[in-house]
Every structure is written in structure tokens, then in C-alpha cells.
Design a protein around this motif. Structure first.
Motif, PDB file in Angstrom:
ATOM      1  N   ASP A  15      -4.495 -10.833 -12.781  1.00 15.82           N
ATOM      2  CA  ASP A  15      -5.224 -10.996 -11.685  1.00 15.82           C
ATOM      3  C   ASP A  15      -6.210 -12.132 -11.780  1.00 15.82           C
ATOM      4  O   ASP A  15      -6.489 -12.757 -10.667  1.00 15.82           O
ATOM      5  CB  ASP A  15      -6.163  -9.489 -11.688  1.00 15.82           C
ATOM      6  CG  ASP A  15      -5.237  -8.393 -11.333  1.00 15.82           C
ATOM      7  OD1 ASP A  15      -3.940  -8.439 -11.203  1.00 15.82           O
ATOM      8  OD2 ASP A  15      -5.833  -7.422 -11.640  1.00 15.82           O
ATOM      9  N   ALA A  16      -6.811 -12.369 -13.038  1.00 25.36           N
ATOM     10  CA  ALA A  16      -7.648 -13.584 -12.968  1.00 25.36           C
ATOM     11  C   ALA A  16      -6.915 -14.998 -12.869  1.00 25.36           C
ATOM     12  O   ALA A  16      -7.366 -15.954 -11.975  1.00 25.36           O
ATOM     13  CB  ALA A  16      -8.377 -13.630 -14.360  1.00 25.36           C
ATOM     14  N   SER A  17      -5.942 -14.839 -13.377  1.00 27.34           N
ATOM     15  CA  SER A  17      -5.067 -16.256 -13.060  1.00 27.34           C
ATOM     16  C   SER A  17      -4.498 -16.360 -11.621  1.00 27.34           C
ATOM     17  O   SER A  17      -4.498 -17.310 -11.026  1.00 27.34           O
ATOM     18  CB  SER A  17      -3.697 -16.188 -13.714  1.00 27.34           C
ATOM     19  OG  SER A  17      -3.874 -16.274 -15.671  1.00 27.34           O
ATOM     20  N   ARG A  18      -3.931 -15.202 -10.858  1.00 22.95           N
ATOM     21  CA  ARG A  18      -3.935 -15.296  -9.554  1.00 22.95           C
ATOM     22  C   ARG A  18      -5.083 -15.650  -8.861  1.00 22.95           C
ATOM     23  O   ARG A  18      -4.985 -16.417  -7.942  1.00 22.95           O
ATOM     24  CB  ARG A  18      -3.572 -13.720  -9.124  1.00 22.95           C
ATOM     25  CG  ARG A  18      -2.894 -13.512  -7.829  1.00 22.95           C
ATOM     26  CD  ARG A  18      -2.659 -12.087  -7.394  1.00 22.95           C
ATOM     27  NE  ARG A  18      -2.113 -11.700  -6.216  1.00 22.95           N
ATOM     28  CZ  ARG A  18      -0.983 -11.817  -6.011  1.00 22.95           C
ATOM     29  NH1 ARG A  18       0.105 -12.213  -6.643  1.00 22.95           N
ATOM     30  NH2 ARG A  18      -0.614 -11.482  -4.518  1.00 22.95           N
ATOM     31  N   ARG A  19      -6.295 -15.200  -9.015  1.00 24.09           N
ATOM     32  CA  ARG A  19      -7.426 -15.528  -8.093  1.00 24.09           C
ATOM     33  C   ARG A  19      -7.709 -17.128  -8.282  1.00 24.09           C
ATOM     34  O   ARG A  19      -7.869 -17.668  -7.513  1.00 24.09           O
ATOM     35  CB  ARG A  19      -8.676 -14.737  -8.508  1.00 24.09           C
ATOM     36  CG  ARG A  19      -8.739 -13.342  -8.037  1.00 24.09           C
ATOM     37  CD  ARG A  19      -9.875 -12.734  -8.459  1.00 24.09           C
ATOM     38  NE  ARG A  19     -10.547 -12.757  -9.863  1.00 24.09           N
ATOM     39  CZ  ARG A  19     -10.305 -11.708 -10.687  1.00 24.09           C
ATOM     40  NH1 ARG A  19      -9.394 -10.519 -10.361  1.00 24.09           N
ATOM     41  NH2 ARG A  19     -10.412 -11.841 -11.894  1.00 24.09           N
ATOM     42  N   ILE A  20      -7.605 -17.571  -9.473  1.00 20.73           N
ATOM     43  CA  ILE A  20      -7.944 -19.014  -9.794  1.00 20.73           C
ATOM     44  C   ILE A  20      -6.682 -19.849  -8.942  1.00 20.73           C
ATOM     45  O   ILE A  20      -7.227 -20.793  -8.357  1.00 20.73           O
ATOM     46  CB  ILE A  20      -7.904 -19.418 -11.194  1.00 20.73           C
ATOM     47  CG1 ILE A  20      -8.929 -18.703 -12.047  1.00 20.73           C
ATOM     48  CG2 ILE A  20      -7.673 -20.772 -11.602  1.00 20.73           C
ATOM     49  CD1 ILE A  20      -8.850 -18.763 -13.379  1.00 20.73           C
ATOM     50  N   VAL A  21      -5.564 -19.311  -8.955  1.00 21.10           N
ATOM     51  CA  VAL A  21      -4.372 -20.197  -8.334  1.00 21.10           C
ATOM     52  C   VAL A  21      -4.762 -20.146  -6.767  1.00 21.10           C
ATOM     53  O   VAL A  21      -4.510 -21.274  -6.165  1.00 21.10           O
ATOM     54  CB  VAL A  21      -2.989 -19.602  -8.762  1.00 21.10           C
ATOM     55  CG1 VAL A  21      -1.900 -20.371  -7.958  1.00 21.10           C
ATOM     56  CG2 VAL A  21      -2.914 -20.163 -10.247  1.00 21.10           C
ATOM     57  N   LEU A  22      -5.125 -18.968  -6.337  1.00 28.26           N
ATOM     58  CA  LEU A  22      -5.347 -18.797  -4.960  1.00 28.26           C
ATOM     59  C   LEU A  22      -6.484 -19.554  -4.584  1.00 28.26           C
ATOM     60  O   LEU A  22      -6.436 -19.897  -3.267  1.00 28.26           O
ATOM     61  CB  LEU A  22      -5.488 -17.221  -4.576  1.00 28.26           C
ATOM     62  CG  LEU A  22      -3.935 -16.501  -4.706  1.00 28.26           C
ATOM     63  CD1 LEU A  22      -4.224 -15.171  -4.544  1.00 28.26           C
ATOM     64  CD2 LEU A  22      -3.206 -17.021  -3.496  1.00 28.26           C
ATOM     65  N   GLN A  23      -7.538 -19.698  -5.149  1.00 23.74           N
ATOM     66  CA  GLN A  23      -8.446 -20.668  -4.736  1.00 23.74           C
ATOM     67  C   GLN A  23      -7.828 -22.093  -4.579  1.00 23.74           C
ATOM     68  O   GLN A  23      -8.270 -22.783  -3.344  1.00 23.74           O
ATOM     69  CB  GLN A  23      -9.789 -20.753  -5.928  1.00 23.74           C
ATOM     70  CG  GLN A  23     -10.592 -19.583  -6.081  1.00 23.74           C
ATOM     71  CD  GLN A  23     -11.312 -19.725  -7.219  1.00 23.74           C
ATOM     72  OE1 GLN A  23     -11.417 -20.722  -7.996  1.00 23.74           O
ATOM     73  NE2 GLN A  23     -12.091 -18.715  -7.437  1.00 23.74           N
TER      74      GLN A  23
END
Length: 214
Positions: A15-23
Motif C-alpha cells: 500500500d505504501a509503495s502504491r501511494r508513492i508511485v501514484l503521487q
């Protein structure tokens, strides 16, 4: 360590990786559009590997849909939620418009309003990604109309709701477009003044119009 703890840890990291990539994805799409948002291009812009992005989103369409959803969450958090501190009707309309101008002016996304930037990619196309962008914009236009309808029903304004909503949204979108084109913040002040003029002509008082101040 239990299996559930291990799975929860992996999920949290994912989830953390997903948020960073989506930024990175939302910002990139605001500049290059959704058509330019590919797994390879995002890997280049974000510093993540193609394989990790592919694992997170499965496909280009999956990435695009997740990006639209993330941008919609930011739009709501920046514009809609703060305006809900104001009562329904004309005061909330003024707060929504002020927040929308500030969201573009402050460059929450490098390319200004994410949805103004990506609408050009999808306006003549069909498919899930186009539908997602249209749904976000339709909900935004509809919310402005609903608040104007409350204002008219409460006697705060006297106006054709559909026409006034169209004009106010158009002023916001033109401010975003012209500011980006000319690299100039002046269009936001002009749009706020024009919005105030339209609301004043429809019966809004000065206390309401003060909410438009950037």
C-alpha cells in the motif's frame, strides 16, 4: 511470527509503495496526459522499476484507473471537504470556487488541474478510463449545481442554475488553462472577480463574495 502478521506487513508495504508511485503518476499525467502515462514512462519518472509498477497495477489501464481514482481523492480533499465547513447554498458555492482556483494556482499538480489536463485525452474516446474521468467531472459539475439549487431555493440567489453553474465552472477552467499557457497567476484573480460579479448579479451579498478572496 504468524502468517497473518507476515501478510499484513506485505500488504502495508504494498500500500505504501502504491501511494508513492501514484503521487508520481498523478503529477505526470497532469503534464503529459493519461495517454502518456505508461508503466515505462512512470518507472522513468518515479525511479521505480517497471516490474514493481507492473506488479502493483497489472496493466496500463489498471495504472490509469488507479491514477484517476487517486487524483479524485486529492481533488475532494483539497476542494470539496474544506468547503463543507460552510452551510449548503451560496456560501458553500463560493468556498468551492475559491478552493478550486487555489488548487490550480498552488500547483497541487505540476500541470494544474488534473482533470482539466486529462479531459482532453478522453473527451472523444470510450472505455473505462474515459468513463472514470467523465464521472469525476460530472460529479463536480453536479455538485456545483446542487449547491446553487439550494441557494435559489433558500432565496439567496435568483438565477438559472444550469446557466450559472456552467459560467462559474467555465471561469475556473479558463483561469487554469490561461495561467498554464502564459505562466501567469493573474487569471486566477480575474476569474475570482468575474465569479464574484456573476454571484453579486444573482443576489449574493458581500460577506459571501469575501469567501472568494484568494
Amino acid at each position: 511470527m504468524s502468517k497473518n502478521v507476515v501478510l499484513d506487513g506485505r500488504r502495508a508495504r504494498g500500500d505504501a509503495s502504491r501511494r508513492i508511485v501514484l503521487q508520481s503518476a498523478t503529477d505526470l499525467a497532469s503534464v503529459e496526459g493519461l495517454d502518456g502515462l505508461t508503466i515505462g514512462r512512470l518507472a522513468e519518472a518515479s525511479g521505480s522499476s517497471k516490474s514493481s509498477i507492473a506488479t502493483l497495477f497489472q496493466s496500463k489501464e489498471g495504472l490509469q484507473l488507479a491514477t484517476v481514482a487517486a487524483a479524485r481523492e486529492i481533488f475532494t480533499a483539497q476542494i470539496v471537504e474544506p468547503a463543507r465547513q460552510q452551510p449548503r447554498g451560496v456560501r458553500r458555492v463560493a468556498a468551492l470556487l475559491r478552493n478550486a482556483l487555489a488548487y490550480s494556482k498552488d500547483r497541487i499538480f505540476t500541470g494544474g488541474c488534473f482533470f482539466a489536463a486529462t479531459a482532453a485525452d478522453v473527451d472523444s474516446k470510450s472505455g473505462p478510463v474515459s468513463d472514470a474521468v467523465r464521472a469525476a467531472l460530472t460529479d463536480w459539475y453536479g455538485y456545483i449545481e446542487v449547491q446553487l439549487r439550494h441557494a435559489v431555493d433558500a432565496g439567496e440567489l435568483d438565477a438559472d442554475v444550469e446557466v450559472l453553474a456552467f459560467e462559474l465552472v467555465a471561469l475556473n477552467e479558463e483561469a487554469n488553462s490561461r495561467s498554464l499557457l502564459l505562466d501567469d497567476e493573474r487569471p486566477y484573480a480575474l476569474a475570482a472577480a468575474a465569479m464574484g460579479g456573476r454571484l453579486r448579479a444573482a443576489g449574493a451579498d458581500d460577506a459571501v463574495l469575501a469567501l472568494l478572496n484568494l
